[in-house]
Design a protein around this motif. Structure first.
Motif, mmCIF file in Angstrom:
data_model
loop_
_atom_site.group_PDB
_atom_site.id
_atom_site.type_symbol
_atom_site.label_atom_id
_atom_site.label_comp_id
_atom_site.label_asym_id
_atom_site.label_seq_id
_atom_site.Cartn_x
_atom_site.Cartn_y
_atom_site.Cartn_z
ATOM 1 N N PRO A 4 49.807 51.374 57.090
ATOM 2 C CA PRO A 4 48.532 51.809 57.669
ATOM 3 C C PRO A 4 47.430 50.787 57.426
ATOM 4 O O PRO A 4 47.426 50.090 56.406
ATOM 5 C CB PRO A 4 48.254 53.132 56.943
ATOM 6 N N ILE A 5 46.513 50.716 58.374
ATOM 7 C CA ILE A 5 45.416 49.758 58.275
ATOM 8 C C ILE A 5 44.348 50.304 57.327
ATOM 9 O O ILE A 5 43.889 51.431 57.481
ATOM 10 C CB ILE A 5 44.793 49.501 59.663
ATOM 11 N N ASP A 6 43.950 49.508 56.347
ATOM 12 C CA ASP A 6 42.876 49.889 55.429
ATOM 13 C C ASP A 6 41.566 49.367 56.016
ATOM 14 O O ASP A 6 41.079 48.299 55.658
ATOM 15 C CB ASP A 6 43.131 49.301 54.040
ATOM 16 N N TYR A 7 40.979 50.155 56.924
ATOM 17 C CA TYR A 7 39.779 49.710 57.630
ATOM 18 C C TYR A 7 38.609 49.484 56.665
ATOM 19 O O TYR A 7 37.836 48.532 56.822
ATOM 20 C CB TYR A 7 39.380 50.748 58.688
ATOM 21 N N ASP A 8 38.476 50.362 55.685
ATOM 22 C CA ASP A 8 37.376 50.223 54.737
ATOM 23 C C ASP A 8 37.470 48.906 53.974
ATOM 24 O O ASP A 8 36.471 48.202 53.791
ATOM 25 C CB ASP A 8 37.371 51.394 53.750
ATOM 26 N N ALA A 9 38.668 48.565 53.517
ATOM 27 C CA ALA A 9 38.849 47.328 52.756
ATOM 28 C C ALA A 9 38.588 46.105 53.629
ATOM 29 O O ALA A 9 38.003 45.120 53.169
ATOM 30 C CB ALA A 9 40.259 47.273 52.170
ATOM 31 N N LEU A 10 39.021 46.164 54.895
ATOM 32 C CA LEU A 10 38.771 45.048 55.810
ATOM 33 C C LEU A 10 37.278 44.799 55.970
ATOM 34 O O LEU A 10 36.808 43.660 55.916
ATOM 35 C CB LEU A 10 39.408 45.332 57.174
ATOM 36 N N LEU A 11 36.532 45.878 56.179
ATOM 37 C CA LEU A 11 35.096 45.716 56.391
ATOM 38 C C LEU A 11 34.395 45.314 55.097
ATOM 39 O O LEU A 11 33.416 44.555 55.111
ATOM 40 C CB LEU A 11 34.487 47.008 56.947
ATOM 41 N N LYS A 12 34.879 45.824 53.965
ATOM 42 C CA LYS A 12 34.292 45.428 52.685
ATOM 43 C C LYS A 12 34.444 43.926 52.477
ATOM 44 O O LYS A 12 33.497 43.239 52.064
ATOM 45 C CB LYS A 12 34.960 46.183 51.537
ATOM 46 N N ARG A 62 37.677 55.522 44.909
ATOM 47 C CA ARG A 62 37.245 54.698 46.025
ATOM 48 C C ARG A 62 36.780 53.331 45.523
ATOM 49 O O ARG A 62 36.072 53.222 44.550
ATOM 50 C CB ARG A 62 36.084 55.365 46.777
ATOM 51 N N GLN A 63 37.168 52.274 46.260
ATOM 52 C CA GLN A 63 36.729 50.944 45.901
ATOM 53 C C GLN A 63 36.217 50.222 47.138
ATOM 54 O O GLN A 63 36.469 49.038 47.353
ATOM 55 C CB GLN A 63 37.871 50.160 45.248
ATOM 56 N N THR A 64 35.523 50.933 48.001
ATOM 57 C CA THR A 64 35.026 50.358 49.239
ATOM 58 C C THR A 64 33.509 50.275 49.227
ATOM 59 O O THR A 64 32.872 50.356 50.266
ATOM 60 C CB THR A 64 35.509 51.192 50.448
ATOM 61 N N VAL A 84 31.061 51.821 52.522
ATOM 62 C CA VAL A 84 31.817 51.701 53.767
ATOM 63 C C VAL A 84 32.684 52.932 53.938
ATOM 64 O O VAL A 84 33.399 53.337 53.008
ATOM 65 C CB VAL A 84 32.693 50.431 53.761
ATOM 66 N N GLU A 85 32.633 53.537 55.111
ATOM 67 C CA GLU A 85 33.344 54.802 55.326
ATOM 68 C C GLU A 85 34.021 54.787 56.691
ATOM 69 O O GLU A 85 33.369 54.675 57.733
ATOM 70 C CB GLU A 85 32.358 55.973 55.252
ATOM 71 N N ASN A 113 14.733 50.100 42.064
ATOM 72 C CA ASN A 113 14.574 49.351 43.314
ATOM 73 C C ASN A 113 15.932 49.102 43.969
ATOM 74 O O ASN A 113 16.492 48.019 43.939
ATOM 75 C CB ASN A 113 13.850 48.027 43.054
ATOM 76 N N ILE A 114 16.474 50.168 44.570
ATOM 77 C CA ILE A 114 17.782 50.101 45.226
ATOM 78 C C ILE A 114 17.632 50.498 46.691
ATOM 79 O O ILE A 114 17.055 51.537 47.006
ATOM 80 C CB ILE A 114 18.799 51.041 44.558
ATOM 81 N N THR A 115 18.149 49.671 47.577
ATOM 82 C CA THR A 115 18.264 50.017 48.988
ATOM 83 C C THR A 115 19.709 50.423 49.240
ATOM 84 O O THR A 115 20.624 49.648 48.953
ATOM 85 C CB THR A 115 17.888 48.824 49.890
ATOM 86 N N ALA A 116 19.914 51.627 49.744
ATOM 87 C CA ALA A 116 21.278 52.132 49.959
ATOM 88 C C ALA A 116 21.541 52.311 51.443
ATOM 89 O O ALA A 116 20.651 52.694 52.208
ATOM 90 C CB ALA A 116 21.471 53.461 49.237
ATOM 91 N N MET A 117 22.774 52.032 51.832
ATOM 92 C CA MET A 117 23.150 52.239 53.233
ATOM 93 C C MET A 117 24.626 52.590 53.314
ATOM 94 O O MET A 117 25.425 52.189 52.463
ATOM 95 C CB MET A 117 22.853 50.989 54.074
ATOM 96 N N ALA A 118 24.963 53.361 54.323
ATOM 97 C CA ALA A 118 26.353 53.743 54.573
ATOM 98 C C ALA A 118 26.747 53.231 55.951
ATOM 99 O O ALA A 118 25.991 53.367 56.920
ATOM 100 C CB ALA A 118 26.520 55.258 54.508
ATOM 101 N N ILE A 119 27.933 52.641 56.023
ATOM 102 C CA ILE A 119 28.432 52.094 57.281
ATOM 103 C C ILE A 119 29.630 52.926 57.719
ATOM 104 O O ILE A 119 30.635 52.999 57.006
ATOM 105 C CB ILE A 119 28.834 50.619 57.117
ATOM 106 N N PHE A 120 29.525 53.568 58.866
ATOM 107 C CA PHE A 120 30.589 54.419 59.396
ATOM 108 C C PHE A 120 31.275 53.686 60.544
ATOM 109 O O PHE A 120 30.628 53.295 61.516
ATOM 110 C CB PHE A 120 30.030 55.744 59.901
#
Length: 364
Positions: A4-12, A62-64, A84-85, A113-120
């Motif tokens: 199976p493709i680990d999409y999260d790891a690829l994008l990370k 999780r390690q993404t 990354v999700e 002082n943290i900027t957080a973001m989630a990538i779907f």
């Protein structure tokens, strides 16, 4: 069965190579505020320590995620947390999970002082999971974080800003999502992506990394993947007939890979195998040591139990000797309870109760 493709790891991994491009795409204000000349640092171990043991999935943590330290133009440190999700289905509690991540990182290292973001990159998250809100009898929490949702991005916009490698990555994610269960459509889109990547003026190193990302991320059934590779080969060598890949060609390809990534695939594979074996040996040793500690603790507990039992028996024997002494002094020496209490250093009440009990037993 295909792995199976680990999409999260690829994008990370992609974000590791193209972090400034991610910030330029997702948060232009932050990009303008960062002093890029001072560089940036990925804090992988710090992030692992902060999130250790939280939100396990299929037994694995999780390690993404990525935690990156940057410097602003005003000289201050700033931190960027990226999650990354790739979602196959809608998930409940994601907003709260992002809040917990932010809280753990902030508390562990004293950061505000943290900027957080989630990538779907898969199914879009529900609207209520794009932030976190809690209200308990007047005590409320509202937490908002940035989101990049590939499936909701406009293709026209991504094409317009395709000189940004991260925009190309999101276009690949959009095409992969739109063509799910449509392998023929995906083949055409993958060819379009390759052509688009090769047309960019972003340098050979970035182009090669982009092509590798698209090749792996927009996956195809093996038959169509072979067709895709033949198409791309014919575009590079339009007049070439079927040819056998020589040793020299393979060495050239490996050399190109090493030039772009700094290492050749064979060395990387050996290092990964070595790391995996070292990790396995370490885990085995940890199990052996844990078993040894358990056995030591068991033996220690058994020794303490035996010691306590010996002390109890000793105390019981001493009590019996004392009781016999008291009875002897009373019955044979004819001493009173008060006199006996002085001799044996016991309360007179204890002496009287013992003698009364002895008389009852004698009468029975």
């Amino acid at each position: 069965m295909a792995k199976p493709i680990d999409y999260d790891a690829l994008l990370k991994d992609f974000i590791t190579d193209f972090f400034p491009d991610l910030i330029a795409f997702a948060n232009p204000l932050l990009y303008a505020a960062i002093d890029w000349d001072r560089g940036y640092t990925f804090l992988e171990q710090e992030l692992i320590n902060a999130l250790r043991g939280k939100f396990k999935v299929r037994g694995k943590r999780r390690q993404t995620d990525k935690l990156v330290k940057v410097y602003l133009k005003n000289g201050l440190e700033h931190f960027v947390f990226v999650h990354v999700e790739f979602q196959h289905k809608k998930e409940k509690g994601f907003g709260r999970r992002m809040f917990v991540y932010r809280a753990l990182i902030g508390l562990r290292y004293g950061l505000d002082n943290i900027t957080a973001m989630a990538i779907f990159t898969g199914a879009p998250p529900p609207a209520e999971e794009r932030s976190y809100y809690s209200d308990t009898f007047g005590t409320s929490i509202e937490y908002k974080f940035g989101t990049v949702i590939a499936a909701e991005l406009e293709e026209e916009h991504l094409l317009k800003v395709s000189n940004n490698p991260f925009a190309l990555a999101m276009l690949a994610a959009l095409y992969a999502y739109q063509s799910r269960n449509k392998p023929k459509v995906r083949l055409g889109l993958k060819n379009q992506l390759f052509a688009l990547v090769k047309s960019q003026d972003i340098g050979i190193d970035k182009i090669v990394k982009m092509l590798i990302f698209v090749r792996d991320y927009v996956n195809l059934p093996q038959k169509l993947e072979n067709e895709f590779q033949e198409t791309q080969f014919s575009l590079v060598f339009p007049n070439a007939e079927a040819m056998t890949i020589s040793k020299g060609t393979k060495e050239f390809a490996v050399g190109l890979y090493e030039h772009v990534f700094g290492y050749d695939p064979e060395t990387l594979l050996k290092e990964e195998k070595k790391k995996a074996q070292e990790l396995l040996d370490k885990e085995r040793q940890a199990v052996i040591e844990a078993i040894g500690r358990e056995e030591e603790e068991r033996q220690k507990a058994e020794e303490e139990r035996q010691k306590a039992e010996e002390e109890r028996q000793k105390a019981e024997e001493e009590r019996l000797r004392l009781d016999n002494t008291i009875r002897y002094l009373h019955e044979i020496v004819k001493m009173s309870a008060a006199e006996i209490a002085i001799i044996v250093d016991k309360e007179i009440v204890y002496i009287e109760e013992l003698l009364a009990s002895a008389n009852e037993n004698d009468q029975d």
